[in-house]
Design a protein around this motif. Sequence first.
Motif, mmCIF file in Angstrom:
data_model
loop_
_atom_site.group_PDB
_atom_site.id
_atom_site.type_symbol
_atom_site.label_atom_id
_atom_site.label_comp_id
_atom_site.label_asym_id
_atom_site.label_seq_id
_atom_site.Cartn_x
_atom_site.Cartn_y
_atom_site.Cartn_z
ATOM 1 N N LEU A 25 -3.948 -2.888 -2.474
ATOM 2 C CA LEU A 25 -3.676 -2.698 -3.897
ATOM 3 C C LEU A 25 -2.863 -3.853 -4.460
ATOM 4 O O LEU A 25 -3.150 -4.352 -5.560
ATOM 5 N N CYS A 26 -1.866 -4.314 -3.714
ATOM 6 C CA CYS A 26 -1.064 -5.459 -4.161
ATOM 7 C C CYS A 26 -1.927 -6.714 -4.273
ATOM 8 O O CYS A 26 -1.773 -7.517 -5.202
ATOM 9 N N ALA A 27 -2.857 -6.902 -3.318
ATOM 10 C CA ALA A 27 -3.761 -8.051 -3.378
ATOM 11 C C ALA A 27 -4.660 -7.974 -4.611
ATOM 12 O O ALA A 27 -4.912 -8.981 -5.283
ATOM 13 N N LEU A 28 -5.109 -6.752 -4.928
ATOM 14 C CA LEU A 28 -5.929 -6.576 -6.123
ATOM 15 C C LEU A 28 -5.148 -6.914 -7.389
ATOM 16 O O LEU A 28 -5.651 -7.611 -8.283
ATOM 17 N N LEU A 29 -3.913 -6.440 -7.472
ATOM 18 C CA LEU A 29 -3.090 -6.725 -8.657
ATOM 19 C C LEU A 29 -2.778 -8.213 -8.761
ATOM 20 O O LEU A 29 -2.765 -8.776 -9.865
ATOM 21 N N ALA A 30 -2.531 -8.849 -7.607
ATOM 22 C CA ALA A 30 -2.283 -10.290 -7.631
ATOM 23 C C ALA A 30 -3.521 -11.051 -8.108
ATOM 24 O O ALA A 30 -3.427 -11.990 -8.918
ATOM 25 N N GLY A 31 -4.688 -10.652 -7.606
ATOM 26 C CA GLY A 31 -5.920 -11.282 -8.080
ATOM 27 C C GLY A 31 -6.158 -11.045 -9.554
ATOM 28 O O GLY A 31 -6.644 -11.931 -10.266
ATOM 29 N N LEU A 32 -5.793 -9.854 -10.026
ATOM 30 C CA LEU A 32 -5.941 -9.551 -11.447
ATOM 31 C C LEU A 32 -5.017 -10.422 -12.286
ATOM 32 O O LEU A 32 -5.398 -10.878 -13.379
ATOM 33 N N GLU A 33 -3.805 -10.654 -11.782
ATOM 34 C CA GLU A 33 -2.869 -11.519 -12.491
ATOM 35 C C GLU A 33 -3.418 -12.942 -12.606
ATOM 36 O O GLU A 33 -3.333 -13.570 -13.660
ATOM 37 N N VAL A 34 -3.970 -13.438 -11.509
ATOM 38 C CA VAL A 34 -4.493 -14.809 -11.506
ATOM 39 C C VAL A 34 -5.728 -14.921 -12.398
ATOM 40 O O VAL A 34 -5.844 -15.842 -13.221
ATOM 41 N N ALA A 35 -6.664 -13.966 -12.238
ATOM 42 C CA ALA A 35 -7.897 -14.028 -13.032
ATOM 43 C C ALA A 35 -7.625 -13.775 -14.509
ATOM 44 O O ALA A 35 -8.314 -14.309 -15.383
ATOM 45 N N GLY A 36 -6.595 -12.952 -14.807
ATOM 46 C CA GLY A 36 -6.296 -12.636 -16.196
ATOM 47 C C GLY A 36 -5.825 -13.821 -16.999
ATOM 48 O O GLY A 36 -5.932 -13.830 -18.235
ATOM 49 N N ARG A 37 -5.308 -14.849 -16.330
ATOM 50 C CA ARG A 37 -4.874 -16.048 -17.051
ATOM 51 C C ARG A 37 -6.050 -16.786 -17.687
ATOM 52 O O ARG A 37 -5.853 -17.607 -18.578
ATOM 53 N N SER A 38 -7.265 -16.491 -17.213
ATOM 54 C CA SER A 38 -8.462 -17.143 -17.763
ATOM 55 C C SER A 38 -9.192 -16.265 -18.764
ATOM 56 O O SER A 38 -10.267 -16.651 -19.250
ATOM 57 N N THR A 40 -10.384 -14.724 -22.092
ATOM 58 C CA THR A 40 -10.463 -15.336 -23.429
ATOM 59 C C THR A 40 -10.982 -14.382 -24.500
ATOM 60 O O THR A 40 -11.084 -14.780 -25.663
ATOM 61 N N SER A 41 -11.329 -13.151 -24.139
ATOM 62 C CA SER A 41 -11.895 -12.235 -25.131
ATOM 63 C C SER A 41 -11.556 -10.803 -24.745
ATOM 64 O O SER A 41 -11.087 -10.529 -23.629
ATOM 65 N N ASP A 42 -11.811 -9.902 -25.681
ATOM 66 C CA ASP A 42 -11.601 -8.482 -25.415
ATOM 67 C C ASP A 42 -12.549 -7.958 -24.350
ATOM 68 O O ASP A 42 -12.245 -6.952 -23.693
ATOM 69 N N VAL A 43 -13.699 -8.611 -24.187
ATOM 70 C CA VAL A 43 -14.639 -8.192 -23.143
ATOM 71 C C VAL A 43 -14.005 -8.390 -21.766
ATOM 72 O O VAL A 43 -14.063 -7.500 -20.904
ATOM 73 N N HIS A 44 -13.365 -9.542 -21.570
ATOM 74 C CA HIS A 44 -12.681 -9.789 -20.294
ATOM 75 C C HIS A 44 -11.552 -8.788 -20.096
ATOM 76 O O HIS A 44 -11.378 -8.258 -18.983
ATOM 77 N N ASP A 45 -10.785 -8.530 -21.159
ATOM 78 C CA ASP A 45 -9.695 -7.557 -21.053
ATOM 79 C C ASP A 45 -10.242 -6.162 -20.758
ATOM 80 O O ASP A 45 -9.635 -5.400 -19.994
ATOM 81 N N GLY A 46 -11.374 -5.825 -21.362
ATOM 82 C CA GLY A 46 -11.966 -4.514 -21.117
ATOM 83 C C GLY A 46 -12.411 -4.350 -19.681
ATOM 84 O O GLY A 46 -12.195 -3.301 -19.050
ATOM 85 N N LEU A 47 -13.045 -5.394 -19.121
ATOM 86 C CA LEU A 47 -13.468 -5.334 -17.718
ATOM 87 C C LEU A 47 -12.259 -5.236 -16.785
ATOM 88 O O LEU A 47 -12.264 -4.461 -15.820
ATOM 89 N N ALA A 48 -11.222 -6.022 -17.092
ATOM 90 C CA ALA A 48 -10.010 -5.953 -16.269
ATOM 91 C C ALA A 48 -9.339 -4.590 -16.392
ATOM 92 O O ALA A 48 -8.824 -4.048 -15.404
ATOM 93 N N ALA A 49 -9.343 -4.013 -17.591
ATOM 94 C CA ALA A 49 -8.760 -2.685 -17.779
ATOM 95 C C ALA A 49 -9.547 -1.630 -17.003
ATOM 96 O O ALA A 49 -8.956 -0.713 -16.420
ATOM 97 N N CYS A 50 -10.872 -1.744 -16.990
ATOM 98 C CA CYS A 50 -11.690 -0.811 -16.197
ATOM 99 C C CYS A 50 -11.371 -0.943 -14.710
ATOM 100 O O CYS A 50 -11.291 0.065 -13.989
ATOM 101 N N LEU A 51 -11.179 -2.175 -14.241
ATOM 102 C CA LEU A 51 -10.814 -2.381 -12.838
ATOM 103 C C LEU A 51 -9.442 -1.773 -12.541
ATOM 104 O O LEU A 51 -9.240 -1.150 -11.486
ATOM 105 N N LEU A 52 -8.508 -1.907 -13.482
ATOM 106 C CA LEU A 52 -7.184 -1.323 -13.296
ATOM 107 C C LEU A 52 -7.257 0.202 -13.283
ATOM 108 O O LEU A 52 -6.579 0.855 -12.478
ATOM 109 N N LEU A 53 -8.081 0.778 -14.154
ATOM 110 C CA LEU A 53 -8.260 2.230 -14.141
ATOM 111 C C LEU A 53 -8.896 2.702 -12.841
ATOM 112 O O LEU A 53 -8.522 3.756 -12.299
ATOM 113 N N ALA A 54 -9.867 1.927 -12.333
ATOM 114 C CA ALA A 54 -10.489 2.284 -11.048
ATOM 115 C C ALA A 54 -9.463 2.237 -9.919
ATOM 116 O O ALA A 54 -9.463 3.093 -9.032
#
Length: 241
Positions: A25-38, A40-54
């Motif tokens: 879980l920590c590795a997933l959150l770390a990867g999310l932090e790194v990928a989230g820096r890139s 650029t749109s609400d679509v990316h945020d929505g996909l990341a939010a779905c991954l966080l909910l999962a």
Amino acid sequence: MKLLSSLSPRIGRVLPGGGWFTLALCALLAGLEVAGRSATSDVHDGLAACLLLAAGAAVALRHKHNPLPWVRKLGALGRAAAERCAWLRYDHGIDLRGTPPLPRGTPALATVAVLLFVLWGALAAGLWALFPDGWRAVSFYSSYTLYLVALLGLWGALLTVTFFGVFVPVAVVDRWLKDWLGETDRRGAELALVVGYAVLVSGIAWVVPPAAVLALCLLVALGALAVDLPRGTDGPALLWR
């Protein structure tokens, strides 16, 4: 082979109970932090939010079948915080005694809710002024995961407000139509009014800037506060405990 077979039962004991799941879980959150820096749109945020909910759903399922120590500790902290906020809870009912009259006032929960909404409106207006191109820039200077949590809370609040913003007017219109048309078929009139209401609200949301909407919400809140002020002593007293 004998060495591997003797070590294999001990591999799962390198970390405490649920340690490997927590590490993943920590590795997933770390990867999310790194990928989230890139992002650029609400679509990316929505996909990341779905991954966080999962991930949250996976934690809940894992904790249900095999309790995780840190989840148990977080639950205890949450229950302790809820107990400290017990003064916000209240019961309500009608005072059937009448005498002696009880002191009049507004429940603390209502006052705290009004203050929170005022603070939220001021914060939203400030963020809109500081970040006119969107709030995503906040995540670059803080935590993208916390930004997603706040975004999910905002989206959930907007969906709730949208639901009540549609349900309440439709219920009021349905009552008016029932008084006006009686028991005749009202589906056509209701559909026309609902579609017209949706078009009107969508047009306002498209044209009117957010600052005007916030100002209107503030005026409505002040009007509701003025209506809520106690007046007179006649009539049944509604108790808030």
